[in-house]
Design a protein around this motif. Structure first.
Motif, PDB file in Angstrom:
ATOM      1  N   VAL A   1       0.824  -1.208   0.000  1.00 36.13           N
ATOM      2  CA  VAL A   1       0.000   0.000   0.000  1.00 36.13           C
ATOM      3  C   VAL A   1       0.861   1.262   0.000  1.00 36.13           C
ATOM      4  CG1 VAL A   1      -1.992  -1.122   1.062  1.00 36.13           C
ATOM      5  CG2 VAL A   1      -0.270  -0.027   2.522  1.00 36.13           C
ATOM      6  N   TRP A   2       2.180   1.119   0.108  1.00 36.43           N
ATOM      7  CA  TRP A   2       3.113   2.250   0.144  1.00 36.43           C
ATOM      8  C   TRP A   2       3.300   2.827  -1.246  1.00 36.43           C
ATOM      9  CZ3 TRP A   2       7.948   3.184  -2.044  1.00 36.43           C
ATOM     10  CH2 TRP A   2       8.703   4.207  -1.465  1.00 36.43           C
ATOM     11  N   GLU A   3       3.350   4.154  -1.314  1.00 34.11           N
ATOM     12  CA  GLU A   3       3.682   4.887  -2.536  1.00 34.11           C
ATOM     13  C   GLU A   3       4.921   5.717  -2.241  1.00 34.11           C
ATOM     14  OE1 GLU A   3       2.124   4.800  -5.523  1.00 34.11           O
ATOM     15  OE2 GLU A   3       0.671   3.332  -4.804  1.00 34.11           O
ATOM     16  N   PRO A   4       5.741   6.022  -3.243  1.00 31.92           N
ATOM     17  CA  PRO A   4       6.939   6.834  -2.990  1.00 31.92           C
ATOM     18  C   PRO A   4       6.600   8.123  -2.241  1.00 31.92           C
ATOM     19  CG  PRO A   4       6.982   5.977  -5.201  1.00 31.92           C
ATOM     20  CD  PRO A   4       5.631   5.624  -4.639  1.00 31.92           C
ATOM     21  N   GLY A   5       7.324   8.367  -1.159  1.00 27.70           N
ATOM     22  CA  GLY A   5       7.108   9.550  -0.333  1.00 27.70           C
ATOM     23  C   GLY A   5       6.255   9.300   0.896  1.00 27.70           C
ATOM     24  N   ASP A   6       5.572   8.155   0.946  1.00 21.61           N
ATOM     25  CA  ASP A   6       4.681   7.861   2.073  1.00 21.61           C
ATOM     26  C   ASP A   6       5.447   7.584   3.362  1.00 21.61           C
ATOM     27  OD1 ASP A   6       2.380   8.112   0.600  1.00 21.61           O
ATOM     28  OD2 ASP A   6       1.964   5.965   0.465  1.00 21.61           O
ATOM     29  N   VAL A   7       4.775   7.862   4.472  1.00 19.14           N
ATOM     30  CA  VAL A   7       5.223   7.502   5.817  1.00 19.14           C
ATOM     31  C   VAL A   7       4.397   6.284   6.219  1.00 19.14           C
ATOM     32  CG1 VAL A   7       5.210   8.276   8.221  1.00 19.14           C
ATOM     33  CG2 VAL A   7       5.860   9.862   6.401  1.00 19.14           C
ATOM     34  N   THR A   8       5.018   5.323   6.918  1.00 21.01           N
ATOM     35  CA  THR A   8       4.328   4.092   7.304  1.00 21.01           C
ATOM     36  C   THR A   8       4.097   4.073   8.813  1.00 21.01           C
ATOM     37  OG1 THR A   8       5.506   2.967   5.511  1.00 21.01           O
ATOM     38  CG2 THR A   8       4.361   1.581   7.100  1.00 21.01           C
ATOM     39  N   ILE A   9       2.854   3.806   9.202  1.00 20.18           N
ATOM     40  CA  ILE A   9       2.468   3.642  10.605  1.00 20.18           C
ATOM     41  C   ILE A   9       2.213   2.154  10.828  1.00 20.18           C
ATOM     42  CG2 ILE A   9       0.676   4.067  12.327  1.00 20.18           C
ATOM     43  CD1 ILE A   9      -0.007   6.641  10.833  1.00 20.18           C
ATOM     44  N   TYR A  10       2.754   1.625  11.927  1.00 20.83           N
ATOM     45  CA  TYR A  10       2.470   0.243  12.300  1.00 20.83           C
ATOM     46  C   TYR A  10       1.722   0.230  13.633  1.00 20.83           C
ATOM     47  CZ  TYR A  10       5.785  -1.190   8.717  1.00 20.83           C
ATOM     48  OH  TYR A  10       6.426  -1.389   7.507  1.00 20.83           O
ATOM     49  N   ILE A  11       0.592  -0.479  13.667  1.00 19.07           N
ATOM     50  CA  ILE A  11      -0.168  -0.696  14.897  1.00 19.07           C
ATOM     51  C   ILE A  11      -0.069  -2.187  15.201  1.00 19.07           C
ATOM     52  CG2 ILE A  11      -2.430  -0.583  16.024  1.00 19.07           C
ATOM     53  CD1 ILE A  11      -1.321   2.179  15.368  1.00 19.07           C
ATOM     54  N   ILE A  12       0.435  -2.514  16.390  1.00 16.29           N
ATOM     55  CA  ILE A  12       0.654  -3.906  16.782  1.00 16.29           C
ATOM     56  C   ILE A  12      -0.351  -4.256  17.868  1.00 16.29           C
ATOM     57  CG2 ILE A  12       2.334  -5.550  17.714  1.00 16.29           C
ATOM     58  CD1 ILE A  12       4.461  -3.359  16.692  1.00 16.29           C
TER      59      ILE A  12
ATOM     60  N   GLU B   1      -7.702  -8.023  20.960  1.00 23.13           N
ATOM     61  CA  GLU B   1      -7.454  -6.766  20.242  1.00 23.13           C
ATOM     62  C   GLU B   1      -6.818  -5.703  21.120  1.00 23.13           C
ATOM     63  OE1 GLU B   1     -10.842  -5.570  17.933  1.00 23.13           O
ATOM     64  OE2 GLU B   1     -10.831  -7.434  16.814  1.00 23.13           O
ATOM     65  N   THR B   2      -5.936  -6.116  22.028  1.00 25.97           N
ATOM     66  CA  THR B   2      -5.223  -5.177  22.885  1.00 25.97           C
ATOM     67  C   THR B   2      -4.081  -4.538  22.108  1.00 25.97           C
ATOM     68  OG1 THR B   2      -5.749  -6.426  24.872  1.00 25.97           O
ATOM     69  CG2 THR B   2      -3.879  -4.928  25.010  1.00 25.97           C
ATOM     70  N   HIS B   3      -4.017  -3.222  22.169  1.00 26.47           N
ATOM     71  CA  HIS B   3      -2.942  -2.462  21.525  1.00 26.47           C
ATOM     72  C   HIS B   3      -1.649  -2.699  22.293  1.00 26.47           C
ATOM     73  CE1 HIS B   3      -0.718   1.494  21.110  1.00 26.47           C
ATOM     74  NE2 HIS B   3      -0.713   1.003  19.887  1.00 26.47           N
ATOM     75  N   VAL B   4      -0.627  -3.203  21.614  1.00 35.02           N
ATOM     76  CA  VAL B   4       0.651  -3.521  22.238  1.00 35.02           C
ATOM     77  C   VAL B   4       1.665  -2.407  22.008  1.00 35.02           C
ATOM     78  CG1 VAL B   4       2.589  -5.147  22.201  1.00 35.02           C
ATOM     79  CG2 VAL B   4       0.245  -5.994  22.002  1.00 35.02           C
ATOM     80  N   TRP B   5       1.711  -1.895  20.801  1.00 37.48           N
ATOM     81  CA  TRP B   5       2.712  -0.887  20.465  1.00 37.48           C
ATOM     82  C   TRP B   5       2.355  -0.257  19.133  1.00 37.48           C
ATOM     83  CZ3 TRP B   5       6.206   0.861  23.770  1.00 37.48           C
ATOM     84  CH2 TRP B   5       7.237   1.683  23.304  1.00 37.48           C
ATOM     85  N   SER B   6       2.902   0.927  18.893  1.00 37.77           N
ATOM     86  CA  SER B   6       2.795   1.607  17.602  1.00 37.77           C
ATOM     87  C   SER B   6       4.184   2.015  17.176  1.00 37.77           C
ATOM     88  CB  SER B   6       1.921   2.859  17.713  1.00 37.77           C
ATOM     89  OG  SER B   6       0.627   2.518  18.134  1.00 37.77           O
ATOM     90  N   ASP B   7       4.388   2.103  15.890  1.00 37.82           N
ATOM     91  CA  ASP B   7       5.684   2.498  15.363  1.00 37.82           C
ATOM     92  C   ASP B   7       5.443   3.268  14.068  1.00 37.82           C
ATOM     93  OD1 ASP B   7       8.425   2.695  15.239  1.00 37.82           O
ATOM     94  OD2 ASP B   7       8.781   0.578  14.802  1.00 37.82           O
ATOM     95  N   MET B   8       6.311   4.221  13.796  1.00 44.96           N
ATOM     96  CA  MET B   8       6.200   5.005  12.568  1.00 44.96           C
ATOM     97  C   MET B   8       7.555   5.019  11.879  1.00 44.96           C
ATOM     98  SD  MET B   8       4.992   8.960  11.891  1.00 44.96           S
ATOM     99  CE  MET B   8       6.014   9.602  13.186  1.00 44.96           C
ATOM    100  N   LYS B   9       7.554   4.766  10.587  1.00 49.08           N
ATOM    101  CA  LYS B   9       8.767   4.823   9.780  1.00 49.08           C
ATOM    102  C   LYS B   9       8.613   5.993   8.819  1.00 49.08           C
ATOM    103  CE  LYS B   9      10.175   1.040  11.684  1.00 49.08           C
ATOM    104  NZ  LYS B   9      11.142   1.058  12.729  1.00 49.08           N
ATOM    105  N   ALA B  10       9.432   7.026   9.026  1.00 52.47           N
ATOM    106  CA  ALA B  10       9.294   8.263   8.262  1.00 52.47           C
ATOM    107  C   ALA B  10      10.207   8.322   7.050  1.00 52.47           C
ATOM    108  CB  ALA B  10       9.560   9.461   9.170  1.00 52.47           C
ATOM    109  N   CYS B  11      10.936   7.268   6.780  1.00 51.27           N
ATOM    110  CA  CYS B  11      11.788   7.224   5.600  1.00 51.27           C
ATOM    111  C   CYS B  11      10.898   7.232   4.353  1.00 51.27           C
ATOM    112  CB  CYS B  11      12.628   5.951   5.632  1.00 51.27           C
ATOM    113  SG  CYS B  11      13.633   5.730   4.173  1.00 51.27           S
ATOM    114  N   THR B  12      11.176   8.119   3.434  1.00 43.18           N
ATOM    115  CA  THR B  12      10.345   8.221   2.232  1.00 43.18           C
ATOM    116  C   THR B  12      11.076   7.743   0.982  1.00 43.18           C
ATOM    117  OG1 THR B  12      11.026  10.519   1.930  1.00 43.18           O
ATOM    118  CG2 THR B  12       9.001  10.128   3.195  1.00 43.18           C
ATOM    119  N   GLU B  13      12.295   7.225   1.150  1.00 38.57           N
ATOM    120  CA  GLU B  13      13.095   6.751   0.022  1.00 38.57           C
ATOM    121  C   GLU B  13      12.700   5.332  -0.370  1.00 38.57           C
ATOM    122  OE1 GLU B  13      15.394   8.692  -1.478  1.00 38.57           O
ATOM    123  OE2 GLU B  13      15.086  10.315  -0.058  1.00 38.57           O
TER     124      GLU B  13
END
Length: 170
Positions: A112-123, A129-141
């Motif tokens: 679902v990633w397009e060039p320039g996108d930031v990726t959010i991960y919800i774990i 359905e307990t939220h364990v952690w979130s992470d964001m990868k801001a690399c757009t390359e």
């Protein structure tokens, strides 16, 4: 003759770099995600892609609080676990899910990633359905590699972001 040699050299460099050329433009490869689950619990990782860090921080999610209330929160409020359950995005953003059983590793491309996108991960733990952690990868390359390690919750992660020069020497 020099222009022909230059063209052949450019074509060889592109082939060595492992990228495709379509209509004269370089096609970006999506990030690769590796999730390692060293624990006894199954985890679900959902990847969301948005256009910028600002958009990521303001992405809206509906959650259930530990007290059982339904609440709207932004990603910036999900950075640290707060006992939320049923984390569901309310904004219209592309998403992709992967489930990782205990003591297994899963590798996938974030399609679902397009060039320039930031990726959010919800774990989350999918059973309750307990939220364990979130992470964001801001690399757009292009040519990103993301990793998440799980053991009794989130244990760590990382990312590698290739620059245009890295692409030539890969």
């Amino acid at each position: 003759m020099v222009s022909r040699q230059a063209g052949l050299l450019l074509a060889a460099l592109v082939a060595l770099a492992g990228v495709s050329v379509v209509g004269g433009e370089v096609v970006d490869a999506p990030p690769t995600l590796t999730v390692e689950n060293d624990g006894d619990t199954t985890y679900r990782v959902t990847a969301y892609t948005v256009e910028s860090v600002e958009d990521a921080l303001l992405t809206n999610f509906r959650v259930t609080t530990p007290a059982g209330e339904n609440r709207l929160v932004t990603y910036s409020q999900l950075v640290w676990p707060a006992g939320y359950r049923n984390v569901t995005v309310t904004d219209s953003v592309p998403s992709q899910q992967v489930t990782v059983p205990p003591n297994e590793a899963v590798e996938t491309e974030i399609r679902v990633w397009e060039p320039g996108d930031v990726t959010i991960y919800i774990i989350e733990e999918p059973d309750d359905e307990t939220h364990v952690w979130s992470d964001m990868k801001a690399c757009t390359e292009r040519q990103q590699e993301h990793s998440i390690r799980l053991r009794d919750g989130y244990e760590g992660g990382g990312s590698t972001c290739a620059s245009d020069l890295d692409l030539l020497f890969r």
